[in-house]
Each structure stands twice: as C-alpha cells, then as structure tokens.
Design a protein around this motif. Structure first.
Motif, mmCIF file in Angstrom:
data_model
loop_
_atom_site.group_PDB
_atom_site.id
_atom_site.type_symbol
_atom_site.label_atom_id
_atom_site.label_comp_id
_atom_site.label_asym_id
_atom_site.label_seq_id
_atom_site.Cartn_x
_atom_site.Cartn_y
_atom_site.Cartn_z
ATOM 1 N N THR A 36 0.938 -1.030 -0.019
ATOM 2 C CA THR A 36 -0.138 -0.095 -0.144
ATOM 3 C C THR A 36 0.871 1.093 -0.071
ATOM 4 N N ASN A 37 0.778 2.008 -1.109
ATOM 5 C CA ASN A 37 1.529 3.435 -1.063
ATOM 6 C C ASN A 37 0.548 4.379 -0.385
ATOM 7 N N THR A 38 1.032 5.119 0.760
ATOM 8 C CA THR A 38 0.376 6.096 1.167
ATOM 9 C C THR A 38 1.157 7.367 0.686
ATOM 10 N N PHE A 39 0.336 8.581 0.472
ATOM 11 C CA PHE A 39 1.117 9.759 0.001
ATOM 12 C C PHE A 39 0.614 10.958 0.988
ATOM 13 N N LEU A 40 1.781 11.308 1.795
ATOM 14 C CA LEU A 40 1.500 12.279 2.801
ATOM 15 C C LEU A 40 1.957 13.541 2.399
ATOM 16 N N PRO A 41 1.111 14.590 3.063
ATOM 17 C CA PRO A 41 1.351 15.972 2.736
ATOM 18 C C PRO A 41 2.864 16.447 3.125
ATOM 19 N N SER A 42 3.403 17.156 2.405
ATOM 20 C CA SER A 42 4.766 17.897 2.792
ATOM 21 C C SER A 42 4.579 18.972 3.542
ATOM 22 N N ASP A 43 5.745 19.426 3.924
ATOM 23 C CA ASP A 43 5.623 20.751 4.576
ATOM 24 C C ASP A 43 7.258 21.350 4.608
ATOM 25 N N ILE A 44 7.196 22.753 4.804
ATOM 26 C CA ILE A 44 8.396 23.298 4.966
ATOM 27 C C ILE A 44 8.355 24.389 6.010
ATOM 28 N N ALA A 45 9.567 24.692 6.844
ATOM 29 C CA ALA A 45 9.509 25.332 7.839
ATOM 30 C C ALA A 45 10.916 25.945 7.895
ATOM 31 N N VAL A 46 10.908 27.157 8.574
ATOM 32 C CA VAL A 46 12.269 27.959 8.396
ATOM 33 C C VAL A 46 12.256 28.541 9.723
ATOM 34 N N ASP A 47 13.458 28.784 10.279
ATOM 35 C CA ASP A 47 13.629 29.383 11.813
ATOM 36 C C ASP A 47 14.881 30.607 11.556
ATOM 37 N N LEU A 48 14.560 31.689 12.511
ATOM 38 C CA LEU A 48 15.554 32.688 12.464
ATOM 39 C C LEU A 48 15.896 32.752 13.858
ATOM 40 N N GLN A 49 17.189 32.826 14.168
ATOM 41 C CA GLN A 49 17.664 33.059 15.640
ATOM 42 C C GLN A 49 18.377 33.991 15.673
ATOM 43 N N GLU A 50 18.617 34.794 16.972
ATOM 44 C CA GLU A 50 19.699 35.569 17.283
ATOM 45 C C GLU A 50 19.884 35.616 18.742
ATOM 46 N N THR A 51 21.105 35.592 19.073
ATOM 47 C CA THR A 51 21.305 35.410 20.453
ATOM 48 C C THR A 51 21.848 36.697 21.434
ATOM 49 N N LYS A 52 22.411 37.547 20.528
ATOM 50 C CA LYS A 52 23.176 38.735 21.116
ATOM 51 C C LYS A 52 22.236 39.922 21.837
ATOM 52 N N GLY A 53 20.722 39.756 21.386
ATOM 53 C CA GLY A 53 19.935 40.777 21.853
ATOM 54 C C GLY A 53 19.485 41.695 20.765
ATOM 55 N N ASN A 54 18.643 42.623 21.088
ATOM 56 C CA ASN A 54 18.121 43.369 20.139
ATOM 57 C C ASN A 54 18.513 44.977 20.093
ATOM 58 N N GLU A 55 19.019 45.399 21.592
ATOM 59 C CA GLU A 55 19.326 46.841 21.583
ATOM 60 C C GLU A 55 20.797 47.120 21.942
ATOM 61 N N PHE A 56 21.512 48.029 21.196
ATOM 62 C CA PHE A 56 22.949 48.122 21.316
ATOM 63 C C PHE A 56 23.105 49.670 21.192
ATOM 64 N N GLN A 57 24.128 49.903 22.067
ATOM 65 C CA GLN A 57 24.717 51.369 22.210
ATOM 66 C C GLN A 57 25.474 51.651 20.908
ATOM 67 N N MET A 58 25.293 52.764 20.178
ATOM 68 C CA MET A 58 25.981 53.210 19.135
ATOM 69 C C MET A 58 27.242 54.002 19.453
ATOM 70 N N ILE A 59 28.522 53.336 19.381
ATOM 71 C CA ILE A 59 29.792 54.150 19.832
ATOM 72 C C ILE A 59 30.571 54.264 18.450
ATOM 73 N N PRO A 60 31.108 55.506 18.217
ATOM 74 C CA PRO A 60 31.636 55.682 16.687
ATOM 75 C C PRO A 60 32.715 54.870 16.559
ATOM 76 N N GLY A 61 32.899 53.849 15.536
ATOM 77 C CA GLY A 61 34.134 53.099 15.272
ATOM 78 C C GLY A 61 33.916 51.885 15.780
ATOM 79 N N MET A 62 33.091 51.647 16.614
ATOM 80 C CA MET A 62 32.873 50.195 17.462
ATOM 81 C C MET A 62 32.285 49.247 16.621
ATOM 82 N N THR A 63 32.589 48.033 16.796
ATOM 83 C CA THR A 63 31.984 46.826 16.019
ATOM 84 C C THR A 63 30.999 46.281 17.064
ATOM 85 N N ILE A 64 29.731 46.068 16.636
ATOM 86 C CA ILE A 64 28.814 45.450 17.428
ATOM 87 C C ILE A 64 28.624 44.054 17.068
ATOM 88 N N ASN A 65 28.940 43.074 18.067
ATOM 89 C CA ASN A 65 28.318 41.551 17.862
ATOM 90 C C ASN A 65 27.128 41.363 17.734
#
Length: 188
Positions: A36-65
């Motif tokens: 017996t062949n059973t045909f199942l529906p497919s799906d696709i999912a995506v994820d987006l992650q960020e671990t460093k936070g959302n608010e940062f201080q702007m200091i001229p010339g600085m690199t923000i991780n």
C-alpha cells in the motif's frame, strides 16, 4: 438402438471419468502481500535566531556583535531556497554598516531592503547559516556627537526568513526570483 445406448453409455462414462480425474488435479499458484502506497502531505519550515539581543549602544568606530542565523528546518526534508529579507531604517547608512556572510546571493535590492538567498539541500536541513559577515555591524567612525544628539529615530536593522521549495518538478529548479515571488505572493 443398442448401439445408441452403448454409445451414450460410453460417452457418459467418459464424461464421468473426465470430471473425476479433473477434480483431483492440483494447480500450483502463488501470490504476494499487498503493498500500500500512502502519499503524505509535505511541509517546509524555517527558523531565524539571534542570541546577542536587540538593543545596542552606538559608539563611533565600534564593532557590535550580532549573530542572526537562519535555517530550513523542514520536517519532511524538502530541498529549499532559504531567503532572508534585511530591512534597514532610512537613517541606518548614516550611522552603521554591515556586510553579508559568505554563501548568500542577493535576489532583490532597494534603498532600504535586500533579499538574499541560498540553496539548502536535504543534507543541510537544520543547519543555521550566519547572515552577517563575522556576525558584526560596524558603527561609522565618522559619526559625531552632534549626529548622535540629533539621531531622531534610532537606526534599525530587521531580519525575516522565508523558505520555498527548490524544485518545480523532479528535475527543474525554480529560479531564485520565481521562488521569491511565490514566497511573497499569497496563495488562494
């Protein structure tokens, strides 16, 4: 008349003998189990992650991780395009800059957005890919104290991820532009 009776008796006896012999013959046969062949529906999912936070201080010339990363996490192992749309505020370029991580291809660019993509094969599902080169954003060294005081609306950088199946059929891939159009066009 005797001949007719004799002939009829011989025919009747022959038929009876034929039936008796025929009913004792065994036939060889075989069969398989059902598949017996059973045909199942497919799906696709995506994820987006960020671990460093959302608010940062702007200091001229600085690199923000910053470490935004995206992945196709399809539970049905569908080869896909992984898209990320990066939206920056109108004043972002005055204060900040960034570069894309390796492996991304620009699909569409405007003054405030860039859409990037990469192909994800079945073996790469669940692998998170960095979006920014070296996971950093750089504050311009040319920003002055007066510009900081007059910033008005704070600069922003926004990320959103999409996944779209890679193939139209068994052998033909969507182009990145076709796939991106399908991601942004609602289906009915």
């Amino acid at each position: 008349m005797k001949k007719k009776i004799l002939l009829a008796s011989i025919i009747a006896l022959s038929l009876a003998l034929l039936v008796a012999v025929g009913s004792t013959i065994a036939w060889l046969y075989a069969s398989t189990q059902d598949i017996t062949n059973t045909f199942l529906p497919s799906d696709i999912a995506v994820d987006l992650q960020e671990t460093k936070g959302n608010e940062f201080q702007m200091i001229p010339g600085m690199t923000i991780n910053k470490d935004p990363k995206a992945a196709v996490i399809s539970p049905t192992n569908v080869d896909a395009y992984l898209f990320v749309i990066i939206t920056k505020s109108a004043n972002f370029d005055t204060y900040m800059s960034y570069a894309l991580a390796d492996g991304w291809t620009p699909v569409e660019t405007t003054a405030t957005t860039v859409v990037i993509c990469r192909e994800i094969t079945n073996a790469e599902i669940g692998t998170y890919y960095p979006i920014l080169k070296d996971d950093t954003v750089i504050v311009s060294p040319n920003v002055t104290k007066e510009q900081m005081k007059a910033v008005g609306t704070n600069p922003t950088l926004t990320f959103k991820a999409y996944a779209v199946q890679l193939y139209k059929d068994n052998t033909t891939k969507f182009t990145p532009a076709e796939a991106w159009a399908s991601a942004t066009t609602p289906t009915t």
